[in-house]
Design an enzyme around this catalytic site. Sequence first.
Site, mmCIF file in Angstrom:
data_model
loop_
_atom_site.group_PDB
_atom_site.id
_atom_site.type_symbol
_atom_site.label_atom_id
_atom_site.label_comp_id
_atom_site.label_asym_id
_atom_site.label_seq_id
_atom_site.Cartn_x
_atom_site.Cartn_y
_atom_site.Cartn_z
ATOM 1 N N LYS A 130 10.995 33.492 132.532
ATOM 2 C CA LYS A 130 11.936 33.739 131.501
ATOM 3 C C LYS A 130 12.611 35.344 131.524
ATOM 4 O O LYS A 130 12.164 35.929 132.550
ATOM 5 C CB LYS A 130 11.093 33.974 130.118
ATOM 6 C CG LYS A 130 11.839 34.048 128.857
ATOM 7 C CD LYS A 130 11.852 32.661 128.151
ATOM 8 C CE LYS A 130 12.665 32.553 126.962
ATOM 9 N NZ LYS A 130 12.724 31.366 126.574
ATOM 10 N N ASP A 170 18.981 31.158 125.547
ATOM 11 C CA ASP A 170 17.765 31.293 124.806
ATOM 12 C C ASP A 170 18.752 32.466 123.589
ATOM 13 O O ASP A 170 19.785 32.236 123.520
ATOM 14 C CB ASP A 170 16.677 32.379 125.022
ATOM 15 C CG ASP A 170 15.422 32.245 124.366
ATOM 16 O OD1 ASP A 170 14.971 31.355 124.309
ATOM 17 O OD2 ASP A 170 15.279 33.192 123.715
HETATM 18 P P1 NDP Z 1 20.371 31.852 118.656
HETATM 19 O O1 NDP Z 1 20.895 33.056 119.236
HETATM 20 O O2 NDP Z 1 21.191 30.511 118.660
HETATM 21 O O3 NDP Z 1 19.977 31.996 117.194
HETATM 22 C C1 NDP Z 1 19.001 32.721 116.996
HETATM 23 C C2 NDP Z 1 18.840 32.883 115.204
HETATM 24 O O4 NDP Z 1 17.752 33.550 115.239
HETATM 25 C C3 NDP Z 1 20.040 33.453 114.797
HETATM 26 O O5 NDP Z 1 20.318 33.034 113.245
HETATM 27 C C4 NDP Z 1 19.420 34.933 114.396
HETATM 28 O O6 NDP Z 1 20.138 35.920 113.359
HETATM 29 C C5 NDP Z 1 18.214 34.591 114.227
HETATM 30 N N1 NDP Z 1 17.207 35.715 114.683
HETATM 31 C C6 NDP Z 1 17.162 36.279 115.797
HETATM 32 N N2 NDP Z 1 16.442 37.405 116.006
HETATM 33 C C7 NDP Z 1 15.832 37.532 114.722
HETATM 34 C C8 NDP Z 1 15.101 38.708 114.176
HETATM 35 N N3 NDP Z 1 14.423 39.550 114.718
HETATM 36 N N4 NDP Z 1 14.863 38.373 112.743
HETATM 37 C C9 NDP Z 1 15.319 37.287 111.967
HETATM 38 N N5 NDP Z 1 16.342 36.474 112.517
HETATM 39 C C10 NDP Z 1 16.416 36.531 113.828
HETATM 40 O O7 NDP Z 1 19.023 31.345 119.414
HETATM 41 P P2 NDP Z 1 18.282 30.126 119.397
HETATM 42 O O8 NDP Z 1 18.566 29.190 118.303
HETATM 43 O O9 NDP Z 1 18.678 29.469 120.804
HETATM 44 O O10 NDP Z 1 16.882 30.410 119.427
HETATM 45 C C11 NDP Z 1 15.963 30.518 118.451
HETATM 46 C C12 NDP Z 1 14.524 30.372 118.692
HETATM 47 O O11 NDP Z 1 14.174 29.210 119.433
HETATM 48 C C13 NDP Z 1 13.931 31.438 119.891
HETATM 49 O O12 NDP Z 1 12.666 31.616 119.208
HETATM 50 C C14 NDP Z 1 14.119 30.630 120.880
HETATM 51 O O13 NDP Z 1 13.200 31.263 122.100
HETATM 52 C C15 NDP Z 1 13.759 29.452 120.631
HETATM 53 N N6 NDP Z 1 13.927 28.114 121.619
HETATM 54 C C16 NDP Z 1 15.307 28.030 121.909
HETATM 55 C C17 NDP Z 1 15.437 27.062 122.746
HETATM 56 C C18 NDP Z 1 17.088 26.796 123.254
HETATM 57 O O14 NDP Z 1 17.376 25.822 123.961
HETATM 58 N N7 NDP Z 1 17.966 27.602 122.938
HETATM 59 C C19 NDP Z 1 14.604 26.300 123.544
HETATM 60 C C20 NDP Z 1 13.297 26.394 122.956
HETATM 61 C C21 NDP Z 1 12.980 27.518 122.037
HETATM 62 P P3 NDP Z 1 21.336 36.878 113.877
HETATM 63 O O15 NDP Z 1 22.385 36.252 114.257
HETATM 64 O O16 NDP Z 1 21.070 37.647 112.637
HETATM 65 O O17 NDP Z 1 20.627 37.571 114.956
HETATM 66 O O1 2IT Z 2 12.451 28.481 125.305
HETATM 67 C C1 2IT Z 2 13.038 27.614 125.871
HETATM 68 O O2 2IT Z 2 12.245 26.745 126.307
HETATM 69 C C2 2IT Z 2 14.198 27.817 126.224
HETATM 70 N N1 2IT Z 2 14.827 28.815 125.916
HETATM 71 C C3 2IT Z 2 15.085 26.742 127.092
HETATM 72 C C4 2IT Z 2 14.727 27.084 128.485
HETATM 73 C C5 2IT Z 2 15.467 26.266 129.492
HETATM 74 O O3 2IT Z 2 15.262 26.502 130.585
HETATM 75 O O4 2IT Z 2 16.230 25.243 129.044
#
Ligand code: NDP
Ligand code: 2IT
Length: 452
Positions: A130, A170
């Site tokens: 990561k 992420d």
């Molecule tokens: P995005 O940046 O697309 O969206 C993040 C969302 O979470 C936004 O709505 C943001 O609000 C909110 N957020 C972030 N930090 C905080 C905080 N401290 N308190 C409250 N709300 C918060 O990210 P993703 O959707 O990609 O990721 C979301 C989660 O999913 C993370 O935990 C990530 O690690 C996990 N994840 C993502 C993957 C992927 O493929 N993208 C794969 C697996 C897991 P704001 O806009 O106000 O910051």
């Molecule tokens: O937390 C996760 O699994 C991700 N942000 C996606 C990682 C990836 O390599 O697609």
Amino acid sequence: MTATEHVNLAQFMEGVKRRNPGQVEFVQAVQEVAEDIFDYIQDKKAYHEYQILRRIAEPDRVVSFRICWEDDRGNIRVQRGWRVQNNNAIGPYKGGIRFHRDVNESVLKFLAFEQTFKNSLTGLPMGGGKGGANFNPKGKSDHEVMRFCQSFMTELYRHVGSDTDVPAGDIGVGAREIGYMFGQYKRITNQFTGVLTGKGLEYGGSLIRSEATGYGAVYFLQNMLARVGDSIEGKSCVISGSGNVATHAAEKVNQLGGRVLTLSDSGGFIYDREGIGEEKLNWVKEHKTRSRGRIADYVKEFRHAEFHEGKRQWGVPCELALPCATQNELEGNDAKTLIENGCVGISEGANMPTNLEGVHRFKDAGILFAPGKAANAGGVAVSGLEMSQNSARISWKEEEVQQLLVDIMRGIHDRCVEYGGTPGSEHIDYVRGANIAGFIKVADAMLAYGVV
Ligand code: NDP
Ligand code: 2IT
């Protein structure tokens, strides 16, 4: 008999805390896994002798670096970046990059540790890593983001590669940032390789990668419910976040006949009793992703809905819950409220959104609870499929990738059932199942290598 056989869980965790001072998120992630693994390996001598968990809980390396960039007013800005390469026993390091104001080494170490188990669960050959930076993309222009991404990659490029370490997106890193970083990697190395996933379709990306994490988390929920003769249809669902994972989870819940009541961002949550259907969801996607707006604006567009500033949504009565924003957003009391309100299934789209007390409450209540390392593995799984397509220099059709995602999520579910069962009970502890199933493959590969 060796000394290591006498180390119990408490002593092991004391060591982890001592060696990682102040890294609370990392210690929390290790604790959650160690609680299950210590029990499982009690009678498995080789895992103790070869110190397998101790070694997985010590990243192979942590690279930390300075990133300088110039903002639109000509100010020189300095950020800190990292890549944590946790474990490559079963494949190249693989895992996302996070840009968020609060990113620090502890957060990235916890994410890389979790990723090691998650990637193993997918069944694909990927190790765990990561990275990220304490860069806050909010309010930055496209060109500022571009200059930052280029500067970030100017250091990162020497540590990554299609057979070494393959980053992806992420929080705060989506298609735009991946494009800028891929462009810079290509420029520096003069190589067009699958060094990043989540790429645009024009330059080696895979269909369904953007949807995969959210869809996958809902498929996991669907699998858990189906096992007990239930389904998503007609159920109310509370979702946190409004980014990539949350909006695609909401989309799939809608497609399967569920009703999404909430979405959120760091400013608060919106509650729409009529349900956030396809049209409203498209508005959210457009507003949050393209216009980089705030979820609070939803109530200006859809006046019947409510916005709860600075609050979390876990008090809204629901049958299903999908935390899809960030770590530790669902605490012990929130878990208690959800259980009391009759919630029957939780699937973690985010990484470690439930704190340790919340995890224990869900486990004790015996409700369907899918931990992030299993439930949100669909994203990295399709990243793995993107790597395969890049290596073969072909692109698979949408239906093929869709079906593979469905199959992979079912496979992860079934592996959790295999290792999460309780004798004399129908209940599955999906946390234990995911921890053990994820551990075994990595551990056995490490045993094969001897002490390296
Ligand atoms: P995005 O940046 O697309 O969206 C993040 C969302 O979470 C936004 O709505 C943001 O609000 C909110 N957020 C972030 N930090 C905080 C905080 N401290 N308190 C409250 N709300 C918060 O990210 P993703 O959707 O990609 O990721 C979301 C989660 O999913 C993370 O935990 C990530 O690690 C996990 N994840 C993502 C993957 C992927 O493929 N993208 C794969 C697996 C897991 P704001 O806009 O106000 O910051
Ligand atoms: O937390 C996760 O699994 C991700 N942000 C996606 C990682 C990836 O390599 O697609």
